[in-house]
Design a protein around this motif. Structure first.
Motif, PDB file in Angstrom:
ATOM      1  N   ALA A 221       0.841  -1.196   0.000  1.00  0.00           N
ATOM      2  CA  ALA A 221       0.000   0.000   0.000  1.00  0.00           C
ATOM      3  C   ALA A 221       0.876   1.246   0.000  1.00  0.00           C
ATOM      4  O   ALA A 221       0.631   2.192  -0.763  1.00  0.00           O
ATOM      5  N   SER A 224       2.647   1.578  -3.318  1.00  0.00           N
ATOM      6  CA  SER A 224       1.703   2.056  -4.311  1.00  0.00           C
ATOM      7  C   SER A 224       1.558   3.578  -4.207  1.00  0.00           C
ATOM      8  O   SER A 224       1.547   4.284  -5.214  1.00  0.00           O
ATOM      9  N   HIS A 225       1.502   4.059  -2.974  1.00  0.00           N
ATOM     10  CA  HIS A 225       1.370   5.500  -2.748  1.00  0.00           C
ATOM     11  C   HIS A 225       2.596   6.249  -3.268  1.00  0.00           C
ATOM     12  O   HIS A 225       2.492   7.242  -3.988  1.00  0.00           O
ATOM     13  N   ARG A 228       2.628   6.182  -7.079  1.00  0.00           N
ATOM     14  CA  ARG A 228       1.562   6.935  -7.733  1.00  0.00           C
ATOM     15  C   ARG A 228       1.794   8.433  -7.705  1.00  0.00           C
ATOM     16  O   ARG A 228       1.365   9.140  -8.614  1.00  0.00           O
ATOM     17  N   ASN A 232       1.554  10.501 -11.041  1.00  0.00           N
ATOM     18  CA  ASN A 232       0.504  11.497 -11.217  1.00  0.00           C
ATOM     19  C   ASN A 232       1.056  12.695 -11.972  1.00  0.00           C
ATOM     20  O   ASN A 232       0.443  13.202 -12.910  1.00  0.00           O
ATOM     21  N   ASN A 272      -0.983  -1.386 -10.638  1.00  0.00           N
ATOM     22  CA  ASN A 272      -2.328  -1.875 -10.357  1.00  0.00           C
ATOM     23  C   ASN A 272      -2.382  -3.391 -10.319  1.00  0.00           C
ATOM     24  O   ASN A 272      -3.039  -3.970  -9.467  1.00  0.00           O
ATOM     25  N   LEU A 275      -0.769  -4.643  -7.119  1.00  0.00           N
ATOM     26  CA  LEU A 275      -1.663  -4.356  -6.000  1.00  0.00           C
ATOM     27  C   LEU A 275      -2.834  -5.343  -5.993  1.00  0.00           C
ATOM     28  O   LEU A 275      -3.218  -5.860  -4.943  1.00  0.00           O
ATOM     29  N   LYS A 279      -3.891  -8.163  -3.245  1.00  0.00           N
ATOM     30  CA  LYS A 279      -5.235  -8.171  -2.652  1.00  0.00           C
ATOM     31  C   LYS A 279      -5.815  -9.574  -2.713  1.00  0.00           C
ATOM     32  O   LYS A 279      -6.415 -10.055  -1.758  1.00  0.00           O
ATOM     33  N   ARG A 334     -16.404  -4.177 -13.422  1.00  0.00           N
ATOM     34  CA  ARG A 334     -15.029  -3.714 -13.540  1.00  0.00           C
ATOM     35  C   ARG A 334     -14.077  -4.888 -13.694  1.00  0.00           C
ATOM     36  O   ARG A 334     -13.119  -4.851 -14.463  1.00  0.00           O
ATOM     37  N   LYS A 337     -14.389  -6.610 -17.075  1.00  0.00           N
ATOM     38  CA  LYS A 337     -13.663  -5.783 -18.030  1.00  0.00           C
ATOM     39  C   LYS A 337     -12.156  -6.057 -17.930  1.00  0.00           C
ATOM     40  O   LYS A 337     -11.468  -6.202 -18.938  1.00  0.00           O
TER      41      LYS A 337
ATOM     42  N   GLN B  55      -3.191  12.511   2.163  1.00  0.00           N
ATOM     43  CA  GLN B  55      -1.947  12.250   2.880  1.00  0.00           C
ATOM     44  C   GLN B  55      -1.030  13.465   2.780  1.00  0.00           C
ATOM     45  O   GLN B  55      -0.507  13.763   1.714  1.00  0.00           O
ATOM     46  N   SER B  84      -3.661   8.571  -3.142  1.00  0.00           N
ATOM     47  CA  SER B  84      -2.893   7.605  -3.938  1.00  0.00           C
ATOM     48  C   SER B  84      -2.869   6.243  -3.252  1.00  0.00           C
ATOM     49  O   SER B  84      -2.234   5.323  -3.714  1.00  0.00           O
ATOM     50  N   PHE B  85      -3.583   6.143  -2.113  1.00  0.00           N
ATOM     51  CA  PHE B  85      -3.715   4.819  -1.494  1.00  0.00           C
ATOM     52  C   PHE B  85      -4.863   4.095  -2.161  1.00  0.00           C
ATOM     53  O   PHE B  85      -5.979   4.589  -2.185  1.00  0.00           O
ATOM     54  N   ALA B  86      -4.584   2.921  -2.684  1.00  0.00           N
ATOM     55  CA  ALA B  86      -5.571   2.304  -3.556  1.00  0.00           C
ATOM     56  C   ALA B  86      -6.379   1.185  -2.887  1.00  0.00           C
ATOM     57  O   ALA B  86      -7.155   0.523  -3.534  1.00  0.00           O
ATOM     58  N   LEU B  87      -6.185   0.994  -1.597  1.00  0.00           N
ATOM     59  CA  LEU B  87      -6.919  -0.117  -0.968  1.00  0.00           C
ATOM     60  C   LEU B  87      -8.348   0.304  -0.620  1.00  0.00           C
ATOM     61  O   LEU B  87      -8.621   1.470  -0.376  1.00  0.00           O
ATOM     62  N   ASP B  88      -9.235  -0.690  -0.600  1.00  0.00           N
ATOM     63  CA  ASP B  88     -10.653  -0.414  -0.358  1.00  0.00           C
ATOM     64  C   ASP B  88     -10.901   0.233   1.003  1.00  0.00           C
ATOM     65  O   ASP B  88     -11.776   1.071   1.151  1.00  0.00           O
ATOM     66  N   GLU B  89     -10.114  -0.202   1.992  1.00  0.00           N
ATOM     67  CA  GLU B  89     -10.298   0.347   3.344  1.00  0.00           C
ATOM     68  C   GLU B  89     -10.157   1.863   3.315  1.00  0.00           C
ATOM     69  O   GLU B  89     -10.916   2.595   3.936  1.00  0.00           O
ATOM     70  N   LYS B  91     -10.561   3.863   0.765  1.00  0.00           N
ATOM     71  CA  LYS B  91     -11.671   4.469   0.033  1.00  0.00           C
ATOM     72  C   LYS B  91     -12.869   4.657   0.976  1.00  0.00           C
ATOM     73  O   LYS B  91     -13.473   5.732   1.033  1.00  0.00           O
ATOM     74  N   LYS B 105      -5.568   8.668  -7.273  1.00  0.00           N
ATOM     75  CA  LYS B 105      -4.469   9.138  -8.110  1.00  0.00           C
ATOM     76  C   LYS B 105      -3.994   8.001  -8.994  1.00  0.00           C
ATOM     77  O   LYS B 105      -4.052   6.860  -8.596  1.00  0.00           O
ATOM     78  N   PRO B 106      -3.467   8.240 -10.149  1.00  0.00           N
ATOM     79  CA  PRO B 106      -3.273   9.581 -10.708  1.00  0.00           C
ATOM     80  C   PRO B 106      -4.567  10.156 -11.273  1.00  0.00           C
ATOM     81  O   PRO B 106      -5.349   9.410 -11.844  1.00  0.00           O
ATOM     82  N   ILE B 107      -4.750  11.433 -11.105  1.00  0.00           N
ATOM     83  CA  ILE B 107      -5.973  12.048 -11.621  1.00  0.00           C
ATOM     84  C   ILE B 107      -5.910  12.120 -13.135  1.00  0.00           C
ATOM     85  O   ILE B 107      -4.828  12.203 -13.732  1.00  0.00           O
ATOM     86  N   ARG B 132     -10.436   8.187 -12.446  1.00  0.00           N
ATOM     87  CA  ARG B 132      -9.885   7.528 -13.619  1.00  0.00           C
ATOM     88  C   ARG B 132     -10.316   6.066 -13.672  1.00  0.00           C
ATOM     89  O   ARG B 132     -10.315   5.379 -12.671  1.00  0.00           O
ATOM     90  N   GLU B 133     -10.667   5.617 -14.850  1.00  0.00           N
ATOM     91  CA  GLU B 133     -10.941   4.193 -15.054  1.00  0.00           C
ATOM     92  C   GLU B 133      -9.631   3.437 -14.970  1.00  0.00           C
ATOM     93  O   GLU B 133      -8.625   3.868 -15.523  1.00  0.00           O
ATOM     94  N   GLN B 134      -9.628   2.323 -14.244  1.00  0.00           N
ATOM     95  CA  GLN B 134      -8.368   1.582 -14.139  1.00  0.00           C
ATOM     96  C   GLN B 134      -8.352   0.419 -15.103  1.00  0.00           C
ATOM     97  O   GLN B 134      -9.335  -0.238 -15.260  1.00  0.00           O
TER      98      GLN B 134
END
Lengths: 455, 134
Positions: A221, A224-225, A228, A232, A272, A275, A279, A334, A337, B55, B84-89, B91, B105-107, B132-134
């Protein structure tokens, strides 16, 4: 010859009398049976004497034979007793016999050694006396169930030795009746302390693994931050330049910006993938189920890859079974896809110019997953050798490395991820491929599995 | 009247990117590199929308949003959270703060200006997911 029979019968009756007594009794019997005989001749002729002598010899041999038989059966008994002792008393498991009240009426030496007690301190004691305090409930339930079901029954609990040392045992028992018809419980007691120790060690090891896996998730995590944030900037400024928000670019500049943008996006898709696979491994991947429009997703996939296909001169097409148009499909849009993107991307990547990639959605008549959906992604690419096919779906597999090394970019995670996503939907992914002949990936998805109120 | 947007982001280049794009589309843009600076600006300017990185050092997005929402003068400012943290928690944690939109992110600079306009035009505060669509 009735006389002799009588004598033998008398001998048989006297068999239990021992020693000199037996001898005296024998003489008496002879006298009496002789006197009884009415047709016994008064004088002893030579003929009679010879006949008697012969009969006596026969008798003697008969007796010796009987004697041997007795000795043999005694030896047999002795052997049985030794065998019994070894099998019962020295068995590698404890044997205990309990009466109806749970009192110990018999135990073997192994059990006595287990609880470190002499036979006299075991017999006539309740078995519960040897069960450790915390496990009395387990013992009580076990005994109760045993009576209720009248069938062999097992349990695991701790016994306590005289000195207070506890150890784990496994008990299996059945309820039966002894020779006198009384209810008895026969119990086999095995020491499973070693097993329990291993179990504890395993549990500890599992905890370590869990902690490590958690640390890995946190690391991913964070990574990834960290990745990113600069991405960005790279992607964002490239887009702004490409869109000429701040003035026009010349052709060369436009190409360079496009290169930056493509590389940035590629890096992003790798992040992605990594990550997502982590998961999946952490079992944190969940489905967001909804009615999906699969035809639109297919159309969108073809549109998204049309440019890439055009550059490689690969024909991209899709077909959709018309009978499926009105069938509600519930899935995670998703992720479906993502599955299609991965397969189509590979199909183009590992293709020759003038090749083709096709998506085909059909109703599936496979009996394994009834009323299912079949999505086939077929390409005319380089194909995959038989021996490599099973390795193909493993993350970071050697094949994935060699497969991707030469000409194409990728982490080797795409297919592993695809397989996970299909399985998360309760489906299966199959591969048919021959080197040089292209590959055909078939995804079988259950249709109504997630349909609310319908499946 | 030109809407005023405050961009709160600790990474200089990412902040510059958003500021430039938003200015290009005609907005008046203010910038801050942490939550404390952002709060100060909300006291001085009638801000319509905040683009908030979650963050940040000194004062992060969560703390800042909490203060903004609890103050009657700033409670109504619309917020787009960026992470930029992508985990569901993460979100779910962000959506629980009551922000208007969550953008990973990235926007996407191409859809971002549309999203900003959409949020500014909106009158209710029901959160939804964009980005953004991943």
């Amino acid at each position: 010859m009735p006389k002799k029979k009588n004598a033998l019968e008398a001998i048989n009756d006297a068999v239990e009398v021992a020693g000199e007594e037996r001898r005296r009794l024998a003489e008496t019997i002879v006298r009496e049976t002789m006197e009884q005989a009415p047709d016994e001749p008064g004088e002893l002729t030579v003929d009679t004497a010879n006949r008697l002598l012969h009969e006596l010899r026969v008798h003697q041999i008969e007796l010796e034979m009987q004697n041997n038989e007795l000795r043999r059966s005694q030896q047999g008994l002795e052997k049985s007793r030794t065998l019994f002792f070894e099998l019962y008393n020295l068995a590698p498991v404890g044997y205990v016999t309990l009466n109806e009240k749970g009192m110990i009426v018999g135990a073997n030496f192994t059990f006595a050694a287990m609880v470190d007690a002499t036979m006299s301190t075991i017999l006539a004691k309740p078995f519960s006396q040897f069960v450790c305090h915390d496990d009395q409930d387990i013992y009580y339930c076990w005994e109760k169930n045993l009576r209720k079901k009248n069938a062999p029954h097992t349990c695991e609990l701790r016994l306590e030795k005289k000195d207070g040392t506890q150890f784990w045992i496994h008990m299996v028992a059945n309820l039966t009746r002894d020779a006198d018809g009384k209810v008895v419980i026969r119990v086999v007691v095995s020491d499973i302390s070693e097993l329990k120790k291993t179990e504890h060690e395993l549990a500890a090891a599992n905890r370590t693994i869990e902690e490590t896996s958690k640390a890995k998730s946190i690391f991913l995590a964070n990574m990834s931050h960290e990745l990113r944030t600069p991405l960005n900037t790279i992607i964002g400024f490239s887009e702004v330049l490409q869109d000429e928000l701040f003035g026009p670019l010349n052709a060369k500049q436009m190409t360079f910006v496009e290169n930056i943008l493509n590389s940035g996006r590629h890096l992003l898709s790798l992040i992605n993938d990594i990550l997502d696979i982590s998961k999946v491994e952490a079992q944190k991947m969940t489905l967001e189920l909804d009615r999906i429009n699969l035809a639109d997703i297919c159309k969108g996939t073809v549109a998204a890859f049309s440019e890439k296909a055009r550059k490689k001169e690969v024909t991209l097409s899709y077909s959709f079974d018309p009978t499926l148009v009105d069938v509600p499909i519930v899935a995670d849009g998703r992720k479906i896809k993502q599955i299609l993107y991965n397969l189509v991307d590979n199909g183009i990547k590992f293709n020759h110019s003038q090749g083709s990639v096709s998506i085909s959605v059909q109703k599936d008549s496979d009996i394994a997953i009834p009323a299912g959906l079949k999505i086939i992604v077929e390409d005319t690419g380089i194909g995959i050798a038989d021996e490599d096919q099973e390795k193909l779906f493993l993350p970071f597999s050697q094949l994935a490395q060699s497969y991707y090394d030469r000409q194409t970019e990728g982490t080797g995670l795409g297919l592993a991820l695809t397989k996970h996503l299909v399985e998360l939907h309760g489906g299966r992914i199959l591969l048919q491929s021959d080197p040089g002949q292209g590959s055909r990936f078939t995804i079988l998805l259950p249709l109504n599995r997630h349909e609310p109120g319908n499946g | 009247m030109t809407p005023i947007i405050l961009v709160v982001e600790d990474n200089d280049m990412n902040r510059l990117l958003m500021v430039e794009v938003l200015r290009h589309y005609g907005y008046e843009v203010l910038e801050a590199s942490n939550g404390a600076q952002a709060l100060l600006l909300t006291r001085q300017h009638p801000i319509d929308l905040i683009i908030m990185d979650m963050q940040m050092p000194i004062m992060n997005g969560y703390e800042t949003i909490k203060v903004l929402r609890s103050d009657a003068r700033t409670a109504g400012i619309k917020i787009i959270a960026v992470t930029s943290f992508a985990l569901d928690e993460e979100k779910n944690r962000i959506l629980a703060t009551g922000v208007d939109v969550f953008v990973p992110k990235p926007i996407d600079t191409r859809t971002f200006s549309k999203l900003v306009k959409q949020i500014l035009d909106r009158s209710n505060n029901a959160p939804f997911e964009g980005g953004r669509e991943q």
